[in-house]
Enzyme design. Structure first.
Site, PDB file in Angstrom:
ATOM      1  N   HIS A   1      84.413  30.854 -53.706  1.00 18.00           N
ATOM      2  CA  HIS A   1      83.761  31.077 -52.417  1.00 18.00           C
ATOM      3  C   HIS A   1      83.464  29.737 -51.770  1.00 18.00           C
ATOM      4  O   HIS A   1      83.122  28.782 -52.453  1.00 18.00           O
ATOM      5  CB  HIS A   1      82.449  31.852 -52.594  1.00 18.00           C
TER       6      HIS A   1
ATOM      7  N   GLU B   1      84.033  40.482 -53.688  1.00 17.99           N
ATOM      8  CA  GLU B   1      85.180  41.371 -53.627  1.00 17.99           C
ATOM      9  C   GLU B   1      85.556  41.987 -54.965  1.00 17.99           C
ATOM     10  O   GLU B   1      86.140  43.063 -55.023  1.00 17.99           O
ATOM     11  CB  GLU B   1      86.396  40.623 -53.049  1.00 17.99           C
TER      12      GLU B   1
HETATM   13  N1  ACO Z   1      91.748  31.219 -57.988  1.00 17.07           N
HETATM   14  C1  ACO Z   1      92.271  30.056 -58.414  1.00 17.07           C
HETATM   15  N2  ACO Z   1      91.963  28.863 -57.881  1.00 17.07           N
HETATM   16  C2  ACO Z   1      91.088  28.853 -56.857  1.00 17.07           C
HETATM   17  C3  ACO Z   1      90.500  30.009 -56.354  1.00 17.07           C
HETATM   18  C4  ACO Z   1      90.857  31.242 -56.976  1.00 17.07           C
HETATM   19  N3  ACO Z   1      90.339  32.395 -56.559  1.00 17.07           N
HETATM   20  N4  ACO Z   1      89.664  29.703 -55.352  1.00 17.07           N
HETATM   21  C5  ACO Z   1      89.742  28.368 -55.195  1.00 17.07           C
HETATM   22  N5  ACO Z   1      90.609  27.854 -56.118  1.00 17.07           N
HETATM   23  C6  ACO Z   1      90.919  26.439 -56.320  1.00 17.07           C
HETATM   24  C7  ACO Z   1      91.835  25.910 -55.228  1.00 17.07           C
HETATM   25  O1  ACO Z   1      93.184  26.080 -55.579  1.00 17.07           O
HETATM   26  C8  ACO Z   1      91.415  24.462 -55.164  1.00 17.07           C
HETATM   27  O2  ACO Z   1      92.010  23.820 -56.264  1.00 17.07           O
HETATM   28  P1  ACO Z   1      92.417  22.252 -56.149  1.00 17.07           P
HETATM   29  O3  ACO Z   1      91.106  21.518 -56.019  1.00 17.07           O
HETATM   30  O4  ACO Z   1      93.143  21.987 -57.411  1.00 17.07           O
HETATM   31  O5  ACO Z   1      93.267  22.117 -54.914  1.00 17.07           O
HETATM   32  C9  ACO Z   1      89.913  24.517 -55.451  1.00 17.07           C
HETATM   33  O6  ACO Z   1      89.704  25.710 -56.222  1.00 17.07           O
HETATM   34  C10 ACO Z   1      89.057  24.576 -54.198  1.00 17.07           C
HETATM   35  O7  ACO Z   1      89.556  25.616 -53.354  1.00 17.07           O
HETATM   36  P2  ACO Z   1      89.480  25.621 -51.783  1.00 17.07           P
HETATM   37  O8  ACO Z   1      90.674  26.328 -51.253  1.00 17.07           O
HETATM   38  O9  ACO Z   1      89.175  24.250 -51.267  1.00 17.07           O
HETATM   39  O10 ACO Z   1      88.205  26.510 -51.544  1.00 17.07           O
HETATM   40  P3  ACO Z   1      87.775  27.135 -50.166  1.00 17.07           P
HETATM   41  O11 ACO Z   1      86.312  26.991 -50.082  1.00 17.07           O
HETATM   42  O12 ACO Z   1      88.599  26.594 -49.040  1.00 17.07           O
HETATM   43  O13 ACO Z   1      88.212  28.659 -50.341  1.00 17.07           O
HETATM   44  C11 ACO Z   1      88.204  30.947 -50.871  1.00 17.07           C
HETATM   45  C12 ACO Z   1      87.333  29.708 -50.609  1.00 17.07           C
HETATM   46  C13 ACO Z   1      89.175  31.157 -49.708  1.00 17.07           C
HETATM   47  C14 ACO Z   1      87.298  32.199 -50.958  1.00 17.07           C
HETATM   48  C15 ACO Z   1      88.980  30.745 -52.195  1.00 17.07           C
HETATM   49  O14 ACO Z   1      88.069  30.592 -53.267  1.00 17.07           O
HETATM   50  C16 ACO Z   1      89.951  31.883 -52.494  1.00 17.07           C
HETATM   51  O15 ACO Z   1      91.092  31.837 -52.017  1.00 17.07           O
HETATM   52  N6  ACO Z   1      89.529  32.901 -53.301  1.00 17.07           N
HETATM   53  C17 ACO Z   1      90.381  34.042 -53.571  1.00 17.07           C
HETATM   54  C18 ACO Z   1      90.344  35.032 -52.402  1.00 17.07           C
HETATM   55  C19 ACO Z   1      89.043  35.799 -52.348  1.00 17.07           C
HETATM   56  O16 ACO Z   1      88.513  36.270 -53.357  1.00 17.07           O
HETATM   57  N7  ACO Z   1      88.533  35.950 -51.106  1.00 17.07           N
HETATM   58  C20 ACO Z   1      87.264  36.671 -50.838  1.00 17.07           C
HETATM   59  C21 ACO Z   1      86.161  35.719 -50.529  1.00 17.07           C
HETATM   60  S1  ACO Z   1      84.651  36.555 -50.282  1.00 17.07           S
HETATM   61  C22 ACO Z   1      84.749  37.095 -48.676  1.00 17.07           C
HETATM   62  O17 ACO Z   1      85.310  36.506 -47.832  1.00 17.07           O
HETATM   63  C23 ACO Z   1      84.078  38.369 -48.377  1.00 17.07           C
END
Ligand code: ACO
Length: 385
Positions: free
Chosen positions: A263, A322
């Site tokens: 998140h 989620e």
């Molecule tokens: N699985 C694996 N790796 C992840 C995940 C995940 N769910 N979430 C983040 N990461 C990793 C990224 O690949 C990144 O790795 P890196 O540093 O090696 O490049 C690091 O963690 C940071 O991720 P960001 O993309 O910078 O995080 P951001 O804050 O932009 O994204 C998000 C947040 C979009 C929710 C992300 O965690 C994600 O894609 N999660 C999966 C989708 C999801 O569950 N969405 C629902 C969110 S809740 C809502 O909106 C109601």
């Protein structure tokens, strides 16, 4: 902006504060969510969705009289205009996704007169839109699956009527309680992407239908509200506890994201996941849930958290709302296809509240960008390109 001034781009607008709100507070370090003054776990399992809608729009939970009035205003406005039904039936022929149908269905409500540039703080208009959103989803779901529509039942509350319109039969009380809990849990959440979208549209003094349509479009993406379906699919694909580790490891090795984890704001466990895990436990204790699925979900969650720490150390990736949304909504009989639309049905209360709040500021939201292209382009006639 002069090109020699060094300006930092805040990728993803991370950490940027763009609104002052009374609607909700998200503390990502403490894992705390406040909705209009109340911690989420204080009311989510007790209030009806209508009560929380009233809280968000008016700053207080309703009295019995106010709740009656709210209920009848919503219940008497649920039926859809013919133009909306025609559009939804046409979309069903092409098996358009329910989120796309919801977006288009809300748009048709403009035919009833939302063309004025601003609806000010006319809440009766917003209530009419709110009342029709669940009907659009249920009508479309039944049309897409070849079933005759079920007319709304004015005697039922929002959650019960929604389940009734989807299934065509009176819902179980435990399922209604679980749905109310879910709708309360996701009703508002700071300046998330869809709410920000709604506020940007509101800030231009555009109309409420436009703000809702834009917000639905933003919510649909899998990085925002589109995650619970894929999260549940992952659990079903895993199928049994011993397959969890190899399955998740393989996904992470391929660089894929695990839906339902991570998140932007929460660096500890999302408090909404706790509320929904409790709702799932309650369904289980009352015999209204599948114990083996519940155990599998718990196991997949623990395995995912352990492997996320191994593959993404220090990123503090935790369970988000989620993951348990999927378990709760599946348990009360909703199909994966309508998980995100059901999220929209609740979040529309937040979008409208933010719409009013943003409009009251009277200020357009207009950030800047840094141009990183060339400056010396020379016109070349088309024949010479
Ligand atoms: N699985 C694996 N790796 C992840 C995940 C995940 N769910 N979430 C983040 N990461 C990793 C990224 O690949 C990144 O790795 P890196 O540093 O090696 O490049 C690091 O963690 C940071 O991720 P960001 O993309 O910078 O995080 P951001 O804050 O932009 O994204 C998000 C947040 C979009 C929710 C992300 O965690 C994600 O894609 N999660 C999966 C989708 C999801 O569950 N969405 C629902 C969110 S809740 C809502 O909106 C109601």
């Amino acid at each position: 902006m002069s090109s020699n001034v060094k300006v930092e781009v805040k990728s993803g607008l991370e950490g940027v504060v763009a609104a002052d709100t009374l609607l909700s507070s998200v503390d990502g370090e403490a894992g705390e969510l406040i909705i209009a003054g109340y911690p989420l776990d204080e009311f989510a399992g007790k209030a009806t969705f209508e009560e929380t809608l009233h809280l968000l729009w008016n700053g207080s939970f309703p009295t019995a009289g106010q709740l009656d009035h709210l209920h009848s205003s919503l219940a008497s406005n649920r039926s859809l205009p013919d133009a909306t039904k025609q559009l939804l039936n046409a979309a069903a022929k092409d098996q358009v996704s329910t989120m796309d149908a919801l977006r288009m269905g809300i748009d048709t409500l403009s035919l009833e007169g939302s063309s004025s540039p601003s609806v000010g703080d006319d809440k009766s208009y917003a209530l009419r839109l709110m009342a029709r959103i669940p009907t659009i989803i249920a009508f479309y779901h039944r049309a897409r699956t070849g079933q005759a529509p079920v007319e709304p039942d004015e005697s039922l509350g929002e959650a019960a009527n929604y389940l009734y319109m989807l299934a065509g039969e009176r819902p179980d009380d435990e399922h209604v309680r679980a749905l109310d809990t879910y709708l309360n849990t996701v009703i508002d959440h700071g300046l998330n992407a869809s709410t920000f979208t709604a506020r940007v549209i509101a800030s231009t003094a555009s109309d409420l239908v436009s703000a809702l349509v834009g917000a639905v479009g933003a919510l649909k993406g899998p990085l925002h509200g589109g995650a619970p379906g894929p999260a549940l699919d992952m659990v079903f694909e895993i199928g049994s506890p011993e397959r969890a580790e190899p399955y998740i490891r393989e996904k992470l090795e391929r660089g894929e994201r695990l839906m339902g984890f991570g998140h932007r704001v929460y660096k500890v466990r999302d408090p909404r996941a706790d509320v929904l895990a409790d709702a799932a436990t309650r369904l289980l204790e009352r015999g209204a849930a599948d114990a083996s699925l519940y155990d599998l979900v718990r196991h997949v969650e623990q395995t995912a958290l352990r492997l996320l720490e191994e593959y993404k150390p220090g990123r503090r990736l935790q369970t988000n709302v989620e993951f348990y949304t999927a378990l709760v909504l599946h348990t009360i009989g909703l199909e994966t296809e309508i998980f995100t639309p059901t999220f929209a049905m609740s979040r529309a209360a937040g979008w409208t509240a933010h719409y009013f709040e943003q409009q009251a500021t009277g200020r357009i939201i207009r950030p800047q960008s840094i141009y990183s292209g060339k400056h010396d382009g020379k016109w070349v006639p088309i024949a010479e390109r």
